[in-house]
Design an enzyme around this catalytic site. Structure first.
Site, PDB file in Angstrom:
ATOM      1  N   GLU A 185      -3.272   7.830  -4.895  1.00 27.53           N
ATOM      2  CA  GLU A 185      -3.565   7.272  -6.229  1.00 27.53           C
ATOM      3  C   GLU A 185      -4.815   7.920  -6.828  1.00 27.53           C
ATOM      4  O   GLU A 185      -5.779   8.188  -6.108  1.00 27.53           O
ATOM      5  CB  GLU A 185      -3.767   5.760  -6.115  1.00 27.53           C
ATOM      6  CG  GLU A 185      -2.517   5.039  -5.660  1.00 27.53           C
ATOM      7  CD  GLU A 185      -2.728   3.539  -5.516  1.00 27.53           C
ATOM      8  OE1 GLU A 185      -3.836   3.043  -5.849  1.00 27.53           O
ATOM      9  OE2 GLU A 185      -1.798   2.852  -5.066  1.00 27.53           O
ATOM     10  N   HIS A 197      -0.719   0.402  -9.957  1.00 32.56           N
ATOM     11  CA  HIS A 197      -1.398  -0.456  -8.984  1.00 32.56           C
ATOM     12  C   HIS A 197      -2.075  -1.650  -9.679  1.00 32.56           C
ATOM     13  O   HIS A 197      -3.293  -1.826  -9.610  1.00 32.56           O
ATOM     14  CB  HIS A 197      -2.440   0.334  -8.193  1.00 32.56           C
ATOM     15  CG  HIS A 197      -2.833  -0.349  -6.907  1.00 32.56           C
ATOM     16  ND1 HIS A 197      -3.354   0.331  -5.824  1.00 32.56           N
ATOM     17  CD2 HIS A 197      -2.789  -1.655  -6.522  1.00 32.56           C
ATOM     18  CE1 HIS A 197      -3.610  -0.519  -4.840  1.00 32.56           C
ATOM     19  NE2 HIS A 197      -3.275  -1.743  -5.248  1.00 32.56           N
ATOM     20  N   ARG A 240       0.848  -1.192   0.000  1.00 28.17           N
ATOM     21  CA  ARG A 240       0.000   0.000   0.000  1.00 28.17           C
ATOM     22  C   ARG A 240       0.878   1.233   0.000  1.00 28.17           C
ATOM     23  O   ARG A 240       1.945   1.264   0.607  1.00 28.17           O
ATOM     24  CB  ARG A 240      -0.919   0.011   1.232  1.00 28.17           C
ATOM     25  CG  ARG A 240      -2.031  -1.039   1.208  1.00 28.17           C
ATOM     26  CD  ARG A 240      -3.082  -0.709   0.149  1.00 28.17           C
ATOM     27  NE  ARG A 240      -4.201  -1.634   0.164  1.00 28.17           N
ATOM     28  CZ  ARG A 240      -4.287  -2.741  -0.556  1.00 28.17           C
ATOM     29  NH1 ARG A 240      -3.280  -3.068  -1.363  1.00 28.17           N
ATOM     30  NH2 ARG A 240      -5.349  -3.518  -0.482  1.00 28.17           N
TER      31      ARG A 240
END
Length: 327
Positions: free
Chosen positions: A273, A291, A244
């Site tokens: 993000e 991601h 993360r």
């Protein structure tokens, strides 16, 4: 990611008449277009905008987009089962779910192999400068400027794994095959593991050339990679993060890279993000991806089947297949 369609999907037979009863599930977001048809074959799929949503007893959420907190649980008070399409649970208030009698499941270890492969790929790319070498050739610079600067070999490097769960273990297994020396940080030593256990993140960084972040995001691991850890890692150090974004103090990471205090980084996750600091984008010693470490066509099929199995167990009154409970 694909947004859920605005209409409510109802299950019907080929002749257009209602089929046999299919349990309703509230779906907040679909990971692919194919998921709607797969889910609709077994359940009545309800969108959050449907009048039926507040009476749904089961829901599918996305770790990247949906927070399961008090507000959501108040909005959908009938929920008794929530399945997340991801492995992480930092987006879910597990204590509140447990207090309300809401069962929670994730996809277990389904993502582990894909993420481990991706982590090694990022590391190889950073060390051998594969992406930048590719751009060098495509831009015609090999012809006009000669050979591209060499990268470094992976074999023999000291690698610190931050979090030796299913993903971290899979990463360690792969890197050991490259001849790397593996150490790890975890809450406690893992039984039947031959890797060196180091209980302190600063000591792990000091003893490592490379840190790979693969732990769960908790209050304790938020910004576990901070300025002091980066300094301990040193000028030849490399950071890989497939967990993360909030595990790393991104501001301090940028500063360390700009100053040359560490050698490079491979990142698949970020603090805000999809926004990424401009400095990272401009650096040749940083490999960035959007991601996507968990996603392959094969894993998408596995994930939907795990989600379906959890819903089927819930509606049958059986234990969930991949349950998650509060510590």
């Amino acid at each position: 990611m694909y947004a859920f369609p605005t209409h409510t999907a109802a299950s019907v037979t080929s002749g257009g008449s209602p089929s046999s009863y299919l349990p309703p599930i509230l779906v907040f977001r679909l990971l692919s277009d194919d998921w709607l048809s797969v889910l609709s074959a077994k359940f009545t799929v309800i969108s959050p905008s449907s009048p039926l949503s507040t009476s749904a007893r089961a829901a599918l959420v996305s770790a990247a987009y949906n927070r399961v907190d008090t507000d959501l649980l108040n909005q959908y008070p009938s929920l008794r089962c929530i399945v997340s399409s991801g492995a992480g649970v930092n987006h879910m208030n597990l204590e509140e779910c447990q207090r309300r009698g809401v069962q929670v499941a994730n996809v277990g270890e389904t993502h582990s192999i894909n993420v481990a492969d991706y982590a090694v790929g990022l590391l190889l790319d950073v060390m051998r400068r594969i992406t930048m070498s590719d751009q060098y050739v495509r831009n015609g610079l090999w012809v006009t400027q000669g050979d591209y600067p060499l990268g470094s070999k992976l074999g023999g490097k000291r690698v610190g794994i931050v979090g030796l769960g299913s993903i971290g273990s899979a990463i360690a297994k792969r890197l050991k095959a490259f001849g790397c020396q593996i150490s790890y940080l975890s809450r406690k030593p893992k039984p039947n593991v031959n890797y060196k256990f180091i209980p302190n993140i600063y000591d792990l960084a000091t003893e490592s050339n490379i840190l790979v972040v693969s732990c769960s995001l908790t209050k304790e691991t938020h910004h576990i990679i901070n300025e002091q850890v980066l300094q301990a890692l040193g000028k030849e150090g490399i950071i890989i993060n497939i967990a993360r974004g909030a595990h790393i103090d991104e501001t301090k990471l940028v500063q360390s890279l700009v100053k040359g205090e560490i050698r490079g980084a491979g990142l698949d996750v970020y603090e805000d993000e999809p926004n990424i600091p401009k400095e990272l984008i401009e650096m040749e010693n940083v490999v960035l991806t959007p991601h996507q470490a968990v996603f392959t066509p094969e894993s998408m099929g596995e994930v939907i089947q795990i989600c379906i199995a959890n819903f089927e167990a819930f509606f049958a009154g059986k234990p969930l297949v991949t349950p998650v409970v509060a510590d």
